[in-house]
Design an enzyme around this catalytic site. Structure first.
Site, PDB file in Angstrom:
ATOM      1  N   TYR A 188      15.046  30.361   8.407  1.00 12.03           N
ATOM      2  CA  TYR A 188      13.787  30.960   8.850  1.00 12.03           C
ATOM      3  C   TYR A 188      13.808  31.221  10.353  1.00 12.03           C
ATOM      4  O   TYR A 188      14.281  30.384  11.124  1.00 12.03           O
ATOM      5  CB  TYR A 188      12.599  30.029   8.550  1.00 12.03           C
ATOM      6  CG  TYR A 188      12.126  30.080   7.117  1.00 12.03           C
ATOM      7  CD1 TYR A 188      11.798  31.290   6.504  1.00 12.03           C
ATOM      8  CD2 TYR A 188      11.980  28.910   6.386  1.00 12.03           C
ATOM      9  CE1 TYR A 188      11.356  31.321   5.188  1.00 12.03           C
ATOM     10  CE2 TYR A 188      11.540  28.931   5.077  1.00 12.03           C
ATOM     11  CZ  TYR A 188      11.235  30.144   4.477  1.00 12.03           C
ATOM     12  OH  TYR A 188      10.795  30.162   3.195  1.00 12.03           O
ATOM     13  N   ARG A 240     -11.390  -1.977  14.450  1.00 16.82           N
ATOM     14  CA  ARG A 240     -11.190  -0.990  13.384  1.00 16.82           C
ATOM     15  C   ARG A 240     -12.132  -1.319  12.231  1.00 16.82           C
ATOM     16  O   ARG A 240     -13.053  -0.600  11.949  1.00 16.82           O
ATOM     17  CB  ARG A 240      -9.721  -1.002  12.930  1.00 16.82           C
ATOM     18  CG  ARG A 240      -9.373   0.082  11.944  1.00 16.82           C
ATOM     19  CD  ARG A 240      -7.877   0.148  11.662  1.00 16.82           C
ATOM     20  NE  ARG A 240      -7.391  -1.007  10.911  1.00 16.82           N
ATOM     21  CZ  ARG A 240      -6.126  -1.143  10.494  1.00 16.82           C
ATOM     22  NH1 ARG A 240      -5.235  -0.205  10.763  1.00 16.82           N
ATOM     23  NH2 ARG A 240      -5.757  -2.207   9.829  1.00 16.82           N
ATOM     24  N   MET A 287      10.477  23.691   2.879  1.00 20.21           N
ATOM     25  CA  MET A 287       9.727  22.760   2.028  1.00 20.21           C
ATOM     26  C   MET A 287      10.671  21.976   1.109  1.00 20.21           C
ATOM     27  O   MET A 287      10.537  20.764   0.963  1.00 20.21           O
ATOM     28  CB  MET A 287       8.693  23.515   1.198  1.00 20.21           C
ATOM     29  CG  MET A 287       7.772  22.611   0.410  1.00 20.21           C
ATOM     30  SD  MET A 287       6.633  23.506  -0.653  1.00 20.21           S
ATOM     31  CE  MET A 287       5.507  24.212   0.522  1.00 20.21           C
ATOM     32  N   LYS A 316       0.839  -1.200   0.000  1.00 18.14           N
ATOM     33  CA  LYS A 316       0.000   0.000   0.000  1.00 18.14           C
ATOM     34  C   LYS A 316       0.876   1.254   0.000  1.00 18.14           C
ATOM     35  O   LYS A 316       2.071   1.183   0.319  1.00 18.14           O
ATOM     36  CB  LYS A 316      -0.942  -0.036   1.199  1.00 18.14           C
ATOM     37  CG  LYS A 316      -0.264  -0.191   2.546  1.00 18.14           C
ATOM     38  CD  LYS A 316      -1.261  -0.702   3.596  1.00 18.14           C
ATOM     39  CE  LYS A 316      -0.624  -0.709   4.964  1.00 18.14           C
ATOM     40  NZ  LYS A 316      -1.490  -1.351   5.969  1.00 18.14           N
TER      41      LYS A 316
HETATM   42  C1  LIG Z   1      -0.766  -2.346   6.563  1.00 18.34           C
HETATM   43  C2  LIG Z   1      -1.306  -3.630   6.835  1.00 18.34           C
HETATM   44  C3  LIG Z   1      -0.473  -4.773   6.915  1.00 18.34           C
HETATM   45  C4  LIG Z   1       1.031  -4.674   6.826  1.00 18.34           C
HETATM   46  O1  LIG Z   1       1.484  -4.151   8.036  1.00 18.34           O
HETATM   47  P1  LIG Z   1       3.025  -4.051   8.398  1.00 18.34           P
HETATM   48  O2  LIG Z   1       3.024  -3.691   9.826  1.00 18.34           O
HETATM   49  O3  LIG Z   1       3.592  -2.981   7.550  1.00 18.34           O
HETATM   50  O4  LIG Z   1       3.620  -5.350   8.118  1.00 18.34           O
HETATM   51  C5  LIG Z   1      -1.070  -5.991   7.071  1.00 18.34           C
HETATM   52  N1  LIG Z   1      -2.412  -6.118   7.175  1.00 18.34           N
HETATM   53  C6  LIG Z   1      -3.237  -5.056   7.141  1.00 18.34           C
HETATM   54  C7  LIG Z   1      -4.690  -5.257   7.277  1.00 18.34           C
HETATM   55  C8  LIG Z   1      -2.713  -3.775   6.972  1.00 18.34           C
HETATM   56  O5  LIG Z   1      -3.534  -2.731   6.949  1.00 18.34           O
END
Ligand SMILES: *Cc1c(COP(=O)(O)O)cnc(C)c1O
Length: 705
Positions: free
Chosen positions: A593, A460, A640, A366
């Site tokens: 800054y 969740r 930035m 992701k």
């Molecule tokens: C992000 C995620 C993972 C991977 O998690 P890591 O801690 O990066 O290994 C696995 N399962 C779900 C449902 C996630 O949202």
């Protein structure tokens, strides 16, 4: 580009291919043996043009930006070539009485002069192939291209099979009157373009490729001879065995790595473009020189003369071409990410080794693969045989497919039912987060693969583990096919007795549900619970797969995390930038800054073009960069796009020197965990927020299969 990524074999073969095209147009062996010449120019040399299509598929397809710039460049080249050969066409009378439909055929398919058809074919073929790849995964796209190729075959080498038939024969005659030849951008080019693209992601081993090439080459020779003997050929560009020959040949060539002459690509293109003009030139010069017999009548002499003239003319024009080339910023000129493909592959293997027999890894990619860049990550992991993937959104899933991910792609988040088309088109597996959601999906009346998320204590997403009837009800919904169930562990990163108990409790709840469903006769599919820490701390959870994300990157979430196991994972990512200015400031000066940093002594400051938009948090005031392997602290506020480093203690420092923010530099090393701690966060956040504008540069890709 990194030297290791140079495709020496492919680049050198470009030159050979260009001279094979010259052979096609000069028939070098015709004086000696008609059959030998047929084998050389109508069979062997037929690899040349498909080879060029494959280089385009290999280097260009799959990236919208590269495809667009290739199309633009080729269109310009085509325009230039049309102009170059316009006088010849006029002189030869090719344009006399040309009707509008004929002009269309010439421009879109034939290229107006006998070798130029390649350019419109490259344009049309690349546009078509990239359109197919936008809509489909590579294999269905290839199937369509292969079908087009089959259609083309019947208008080429196999014309004799259809020419006599009542309807089909007439159809082909009509087709040929529109296209001229069927070896064009529609029927011929796409299959080779897509095969090139496929090989980029997935290359058979060297032994298999060698055997495949030997076998398919023999078939090609036999096929051509047979067709010629049976007099089936209208033209002789397309053979059934040619795509196989090309696949294995290109596979072998792309396995030969190493530096190659930078001019090879331009030179071969010039030879290709110029050689017909050189045929005319050789003929023109031969008679006055009194060499007509050697340079024109003798086919081999003629071929060699044309090759020599083409090579000379191309070499002379090379510098000019260099000047026409657009200037582009080098990818390592400002700030960039360096990604170690070998490390990623190592991590995949190391994590796999923690699984129970038969267990698989579901690679969680992701947020652009935690900043690594999903495209390169898919390529490296696919090479290890990965075929289970997870992403947060359907859009991310679509990208994974485009980058060549095969197998199952699980969307972890809720996809709006209005986007169900995306799920179906890219064959994504959707997570069922609640029974209501499952009903909505089912009501859309389109078949979908789903996996059910159970809430076993994290609260969740997911159906509560206690609500067995709701979970069971998902299995009965029409249009949904349940292929698995999973849950997410809330506290698996901690080994404290309290957290360990809770994690065991979550696991027990999950498997209790799975068993109850099995008793009701449900096929629950694949079961999974562990993300990175679940796998590292609880490798014995009896799951069918594990879902690591951050561990694939080879780092922990925080430096302080201790894990039950750590199979020597290697960090994949380095973050570097190049110093833009160095100046000396006297003691007592405010810097940056708000003049937030005041020099306590004469201080050498380096301005570095990297900032919070690139992912170095503004709050990371205590961070350091490595210069000459030594730590240089950030001085003042992070901007930035820039920051200042105090390099007083780093020895000689000059503009253009490299700064490392994550990774090794000489004896020094800054881990992602360290920088994340300076940013007040975990590596998961640091990496996933690395700026989009940082070029992702993959290095040290393993060569072997
Ligand atoms: C992000 C995620 C993972 C991977 O998690 P890591 O801690 O990066 O290994 C696995 N399962 C779900 C449902 C996630 O949202």
């Amino acid at each position: 580009m990194n030297a290791k990524r140079d495709y020496r074999g492919v680049d050198l073969f470009r030159i050979a291919a260009a001279f094979l095209v010259v052979a096609i147009h000069t028939s070098p062996l015709a004086t000696y043996s008609e059959t030998a010449d047929f084998i050389l120019t109508r069979e062997i040399a037929r690899v040349a043009v498909p080879f060029f299509f494959m280089t385009t598929g290999f280097f260009v397809l799959g990236s919208r930006g590269r495809t667009r710039s290739f199309l633009k460049k080729t269109a310009l080249l085509y325009a230039a070539a049309l102009l170059l050969y316009l006088p010849v066409n006029v002189y030869a009378g090719h344009l006399d009485g040309l009707t509008l439909p004929e002009l269309f055929t010439q421009l879109v398919f034939e290229g107006t002069f006998y070798h130029l058809w390649y350019l419109p074919a490259a344009l049309l073929g690349t546009a078509l192939a990239s359109l197919l790849l936008e809509k489909l995964a590579i294999r269905p796209a290839l199937a369509i291209a292969a079908a087009l190729y089959l259609v083309g075959l019947m208008g080429d080498s196999y014309y004799g099979l259809v020419s006599g038939l009542p309807v089909l024969g007439a159809a082909y005659d009509a087709l040929i009157s529109v296209c001229g030849h069927t070896r064009n951008g529609l029927f011929f080019a796409p299959v080779f373009l897509l095969l090139g693209c496929l090989l980029r992601k997935n290359r058979p081993g060297r032994a298999a490729s060698t055997a495949g090439l030997a076998l398919s080459a023999l078939l090609l020779i036999a096929e051509g001879m047979l067709l010629r003997h049976l007099r089936l050929q209208l033209h002789d560009s397309m053979y059934i065995s040619l795509p196989a020959v090309m696949y294995f040949l290109f596979s072998l060539l792309s396995g030969i790595r190493g530096r190659c002459p930078a001019w090879a690509a331009d030179f071969s293109m010039l030879v290709y473009l110029l050689h017909p003009a050189m045929i005319i030139a050789v003929r023109g010069a031969a008679r006055p020189l009194g060499l007509w017999g050697i340079l024109v009548e003798n086919s081999l002499g003629h071929y060699l003369a044309v090759c020599a003239a083409s090579a000379l003319a191309s070499a002379a024009l090379l510098p000019l071409l260099g000047r026409l080339r657009p200037v582009r910023a080098s990818r390592r000129s400002r700030a960039w990410l360096e990604l170690d493909g070998a490390a990623l592959r190592h991590n995949y293997r190391a994590l796999s080794s923690l699984l129970p027999p038969g267990g698989r890894l579901m690679c969680v990619l992701k947020s652009d693969a935690y900043g690594l860049g999903a495209e390169g990550a898919v390529a490296a992991l696919s090479a290890e045989g990965a075929s289970l993937w997870a992403v947060a959104t359907a859009e991310e899933g679509k990208l994974l497919r485009k980058y060549g991910a095969r197998g199952t792609i699980l969307v972890l988040g809720r996809t709006p039912v209005s986007d169900i088309g995306l799920l179906r088109r890219f064959r994504l597996t959707q997570t069922v987060v609640s029974l209501e959601y499952a009903r909505e999906l089912s009501a859309a009346r389109r078949r979908l693969e789903v996996q059910i998320k159970l809430d076993t204590g994290m609260h969740r997403l997911g159906i509560s583990w206690q609500d067995l009837d709701s979970i069971d009800a998902v299995f009965s919904l029409p249009f949904l096919r349940v292929t698995g169930m999973y849950t997410h562990l809330a506290a698996s990163e901690s080994l404290s007795p309290r957290d360990a108990d809770f994690t065991r409790e979550q696991s027990e709840r999950f498997f209790a549900v799975a068993n109850a469903l099995r008793q009701r006769g449900r096929d629950v599919g694949m079961l999974h619970t562990q993300s990175s820490y679940g796998l590292l701390n609880y490798p014995d959870m009896r799951c069918d797969c594990a879902r690591p994300g951050i561990a694939l990157c080879g780092v922990r979430s925080s430096a302080g995390d201790s894990t039950a196991q750590w199979p020597a994972l290697r960090p994949v990512l380095s973050l570097r930038a190049r110093i833009s200015e160095v100046r000396e400031v006297p003691a007592g000066e405010g810097v940056g800054y708000d003049l937030a940093f005041v020099t306590g002594r004469t201080t050498r400051l380096a301005a570095v073009p990297i900032g919070y938009a690139d992912g170095i948090f503004r709050s990371a005031g205590g961070a350091c960069g490595l210069v000459n392997g030594l730590a240089a602290p950030v001085a003042g506020r992070i901007c930035m796009d820039q920051l200042l480093l105090d390099v007083t203690g780093c020895g000689e420092v000059h503009p253009g020197d490299t700064v490392t923010f994550i990774g090794r530099d000489g004896a020094g090393e800054i881990s992602a965990e360290e920088l994340a701690a300076r940013c007040g966060t975990i590596t998961n956040e640091l990496l996933s927020r690395l700026g989009r504008r940082l070029p992702r540069i993959w290095v040290s890709e393993e060569d072997g299969e």
